[in-house]
Write a protein that holds these residues in place. Structure first.
Motif, PDB file in Angstrom:
ATOM      1  N   GLY A 121     -12.238   0.574  -7.573  1.00 16.23           N
ATOM      2  CA  GLY A 121     -11.983   0.847  -6.165  1.00 16.23           C
ATOM      3  C   GLY A 121     -13.004   0.205  -5.246  1.00 16.23           C
ATOM      4  O   GLY A 121     -12.662  -0.373  -4.209  1.00 16.23           O
ATOM      5  N   GLY A 122     -14.275   0.289  -5.626  1.00 16.78           N
ATOM      6  CA  GLY A 122     -15.313  -0.306  -4.803  1.00 16.78           C
ATOM      7  C   GLY A 122     -15.200  -1.818  -4.736  1.00 16.78           C
ATOM      8  O   GLY A 122     -15.338  -2.419  -3.663  1.00 16.78           O
ATOM      9  N   VAL A 123     -14.907  -2.431  -5.889  1.00 17.03           N
ATOM     10  CA  VAL A 123     -14.806  -3.887  -5.928  1.00 17.03           C
ATOM     11  C   VAL A 123     -13.554  -4.367  -5.211  1.00 17.03           C
ATOM     12  O   VAL A 123     -13.612  -5.308  -4.400  1.00 17.03           O
ATOM     13  N   MET A 124     -12.409  -3.744  -5.480  1.00 16.09           N
ATOM     14  CA  MET A 124     -11.163  -4.171  -4.856  1.00 16.09           C
ATOM     15  C   MET A 124     -11.235  -4.019  -3.343  1.00 16.09           C
ATOM     16  O   MET A 124     -10.774  -4.882  -2.592  1.00 16.09           O
ATOM     17  N   GLY A 125     -11.803  -2.919  -2.890  1.00 18.40           N
ATOM     18  CA  GLY A 125     -11.909  -2.703  -1.448  1.00 18.40           C
ATOM     19  C   GLY A 125     -12.834  -3.697  -0.766  1.00 18.40           C
ATOM     20  O   GLY A 125     -12.702  -3.953   0.438  1.00 18.40           O
ATOM     21  N   ARG A 126     -13.733  -4.297  -1.540  1.00 16.54           N
ATOM     22  CA  ARG A 126     -14.708  -5.222  -0.957  1.00 16.54           C
ATOM     23  C   ARG A 126     -14.263  -6.675  -1.031  1.00 16.54           C
ATOM     24  O   ARG A 126     -14.440  -7.425  -0.075  1.00 16.54           O
ATOM     25  N   VAL A 127     -13.675  -7.082  -2.147  1.00 16.37           N
ATOM     26  CA  VAL A 127     -13.397  -8.511  -2.320  1.00 16.37           C
ATOM     27  C   VAL A 127     -11.933  -8.848  -2.609  1.00 16.37           C
ATOM     28  O   VAL A 127     -11.551 -10.020  -2.562  1.00 16.37           O
ATOM     29  N   ALA A 128     -11.099  -7.865  -2.930  1.00 21.43           N
ATOM     30  CA  ALA A 128      -9.711  -8.163  -3.309  1.00 21.43           C
ATOM     31  C   ALA A 128      -8.789  -7.031  -2.877  1.00 21.43           C
ATOM     32  O   ALA A 128      -8.219  -6.335  -3.708  1.00 21.43           O
ATOM     33  N   LYS A 129      -8.613  -6.888  -1.570  1.00 22.40           N
ATOM     34  CA  LYS A 129      -7.816  -5.775  -1.076  1.00 22.40           C
ATOM     35  C   LYS A 129      -6.325  -5.935  -1.354  1.00 22.40           C
ATOM     36  O   LYS A 129      -5.599  -4.952  -1.410  1.00 22.40           O
ATOM     37  N   ASP A 130      -5.855  -7.183  -1.529  1.00 23.89           N
ATOM     38  CA  ASP A 130      -4.439  -7.396  -1.808  1.00 23.89           C
ATOM     39  C   ASP A 130      -4.275  -8.299  -3.028  1.00 23.89           C
ATOM     40  O   ASP A 130      -5.240  -8.878  -3.532  1.00 23.89           O
ATOM     41  N   TYR A 131      -3.052  -8.417  -3.495  1.00 24.97           N
ATOM     42  CA  TYR A 131      -2.781  -9.135  -4.742  1.00 24.97           C
ATOM     43  C   TYR A 131      -3.132 -10.614  -4.637  1.00 24.97           C
ATOM     44  O   TYR A 131      -3.755 -11.181  -5.548  1.00 24.97           O
ATOM     45  N   ASP A 132      -2.741 -11.260  -3.536  1.00 24.04           N
ATOM     46  CA  ASP A 132      -3.020 -12.691  -3.401  1.00 24.04           C
ATOM     47  C   ASP A 132      -4.519 -12.974  -3.428  1.00 24.04           C
ATOM     48  O   ASP A 132      -4.962 -13.938  -4.047  1.00 24.04           O
ATOM     49  N   PHE A 180      -3.852  -2.992  -2.291  1.00 27.21           N
ATOM     50  CA  PHE A 180      -4.178  -2.000  -3.307  1.00 27.21           C
ATOM     51  C   PHE A 180      -4.754  -0.716  -2.712  1.00 27.21           C
ATOM     52  O   PHE A 180      -5.057   0.215  -3.449  1.00 27.21           O
ATOM     53  N   THR A 181      -4.907  -0.666  -1.399  1.00 28.79           N
ATOM     54  CA  THR A 181      -5.525   0.488  -0.753  1.00 28.79           C
ATOM     55  C   THR A 181      -4.554   1.304   0.094  1.00 28.79           C
ATOM     56  O   THR A 181      -4.944   2.316   0.663  1.00 28.79           O
ATOM     57  N   SER A 182      -3.288   0.876   0.187  1.00 26.53           N
ATOM     58  CA  SER A 182      -2.314   1.592   1.009  1.00 26.53           C
ATOM     59  C   SER A 182      -0.920   1.412   0.430  1.00 26.53           C
ATOM     60  O   SER A 182      -0.493   0.287   0.170  1.00 26.53           O
ATOM     61  N   SER A 183      -0.204   2.518   0.241  1.00 24.64           N
ATOM     62  CA  SER A 183       1.124   2.461  -0.380  1.00 24.64           C
ATOM     63  C   SER A 183       2.189   1.906   0.550  1.00 24.64           C
ATOM     64  O   SER A 183       3.288   1.569   0.098  1.00 24.64           O
ATOM     65  N   THR A 184       1.907   1.790   1.826  1.00 25.03           N
ATOM     66  CA  THR A 184       2.902   1.289   2.779  1.00 25.03           C
ATOM     67  C   THR A 184       2.513  -0.057   3.375  1.00 25.03           C
ATOM     68  O   THR A 184       3.180  -0.541   4.291  1.00 25.03           O
ATOM     69  N   SER A 185       1.444  -0.668   2.878  1.00 25.30           N
ATOM     70  CA  SER A 185       0.939  -1.909   3.466  1.00 25.30           C
ATOM     71  C   SER A 185       1.251  -3.108   2.573  1.00 25.30           C
ATOM     72  O   SER A 185       0.929  -3.112   1.389  1.00 25.30           O
ATOM     73  N   PHE A 186       1.897  -4.092   3.173  1.00 26.82           N
ATOM     74  CA  PHE A 186       2.193  -5.360   2.523  1.00 26.82           C
ATOM     75  C   PHE A 186       1.847  -6.488   3.479  1.00 26.82           C
ATOM     76  O   PHE A 186       1.978  -6.346   4.699  1.00 26.82           O
TER      77      PHE A 186
END
Length: 408
Positions: A154-165, A114-120
């Motif tokens: 943004g703060g929460v996703m970057g800390r505990v849930a950076k990706d969908y899984d 969720f933090t990079s458009s080219t990262s999977f």
């Protein structure tokens, strides 16, 4: 000399596997546009494999022959793609890329950050062959499912849930912690309403947030924010992501856009003028536009398509057959004109509409079922881990008690 693959049409095993070809013009700015045959999608809905093939077609990597060919099948296209991969990378192992191709007919099991458009990241439930396929085909994969770093999410996703899984795992973990009450009825859970708990839980369920430790409360709060973000961005595209793509993509380059677990083709132009403003376009591959040459691209203006505009090969506003019918979209106008002219049978059109609605309903149900399975799998694994931990703690306590015992 054309290869045997190009000269001989593949056996078309079923109507569902046959796609119609549409003639379009495409080319770099300042150069004369060339004619290409792109693949349109039928009522089976978005097909990731079609997007991959259309990028290879518009780049000139594969060619649909003979020129008068009007339809293709998956078998025919898969052979073309496999031949391209083998000839373009003769010294590279492409087995993983070839193995994943059949699965691209329905969708892609990828895990975007969720933090990079080219990262999977490879999905936990896939072998990573999907990413391998894009790497070997030299197709750039992007997504716009981005969280605004300045927002609360943004703060929460970057800390505990950076990706969908990881986001799904967190929700499942907290749902297990709350006895299945978070996913069942979040609002009732926050009110401390025990009736929201699983059947038979009654007053034994934990109730309001005050029953949890500070660490558990924090995890629950994070999971609620993450879950609301996933629900609010069910189209897998955010405005922050859309603006980021418009700014970051290279002009006049074909990209594969991952969205709704499927792929489409996205293309960026830089318009004339001092400001050089950029615009994003998606290649129109709906079969309903098969006989409408003026509709080639769709300008992406928002995340739900409500303000999108159809344009032609020169990125000028399209003039579809039938003109403007008051209160109708370009697609509806074209369909109405063809019905009036006798080109389309009204009964066939109604059947097609019903099939499309049914396909969309099934796609929504499949996505919801997929989410439920993800939650349940993660919750089961979490419960198993807790059971193992408790068993180890009991075993350790038993050993300690045995050592502390004094024999008189």
């Amino acid at each position: 000399m054309a290869s045997q693959l190009e000269q001989t049409p593949s056996v078309q095993s079923s109507q569902a596997e046959v796609w119609y070809l549409k003639d379009v013009l495409f080319g770099a700015p300042g150069e004369e546009k060339k004619g290409y045959k792109i693949i349109t999608q039928n009522f089976n809905g978005p097909c990731s494999f079609i997007a991959i093939c259309n990028i290879l077609i518009l780049r000139g990597n594969i060619t649909i022959l003979p020129p008068e060919r009007r339809t293709v099948s998956y078998e025919f296209l898969s052979q073309l793609v496999a031949e391209h991969l083998l000839t373009s990378s003769p010294d590279v192992d492409i087995s993983a890329a070839l193995e994943i191709m059949p699965y691209t007919q329905k969708g892609m099991d990828l895990n975007p950050l969720f933090t990079s458009s080219t990262s999977f990241r490879p999905s936990q439930h896939a072998a990573g062959g999907g990413l391998n396929l894009f790497e070997k085909a030299k197709i750039e994969l992007v997504h716009g499912w981005l969280v605004d770093p300045e927002s609360e999410e943004g703060g929460v996703m970057g800390r505990v849930a950076k990706d969908y899984d990881r986001a799904v795992e967190l929700i499942a973990e907290v749902d297990h912690l709350t006895g299945g009450r978070l996913v069942l009825d979040e609002e009732a859970f926050l009110r401390g309403d025990d009736s929201a708990g699983p059947s038979g839980s009654g007053s034994e369920s934990r109730g309001a947030m005050g029953s949890y430790t500070d660490e558990q409360k924090k995890k629950i709060e994070d999971a609620i924010i993450v879950r609301r973000f996933l629900q609010a961005t069910s189209s897998q595209l955010t405005y922050h992501g859309l603006f980021h793509l418009a700014q970051s993509l290279r002009p006049h380059t074909l990209y594969a856009l991952f969205r709704n677990s499927h792929l489409s083709i996205i293309y960026k132009t830089v318009e004339d003028g001092e400001d050089g403003s950029a615009a994003l376009y998606g290649l129109v591959t709906d079969q309903v536009f098969l006989h409408e040459p003026s509709i080639v691209w769709e300008r992406l203006e928002d995340v739900d398509g409500s303000s999108s505009v159809w344009v032609d090969a020169d990125f000028r506003r399209a003039n579809p057959a039938g003109g403007d019918f008051a209160g109708q979209t370009a697609e509806e106008a074209m369909t109405a004109a063809e019905i009036a002219a006798g080109i389309i049978d009204p009964a066939d059109h109604e059947l097609a509409r019903q099939l499309q609605e049914e396909e969309e309903r099934l796609a929504r149900e499949e996505h919801q079922q997929y989410l439920r399975e993800q939650y349940e799998r993660a919750a089961y694994e979490q419960a198993q881990a807790e059971n193992r931990r408790e068993a180890m703690e009991k075993k350790a306590a038993k050993k300690k008690k045995s050592r502390d015992c004094i024999i008189m």
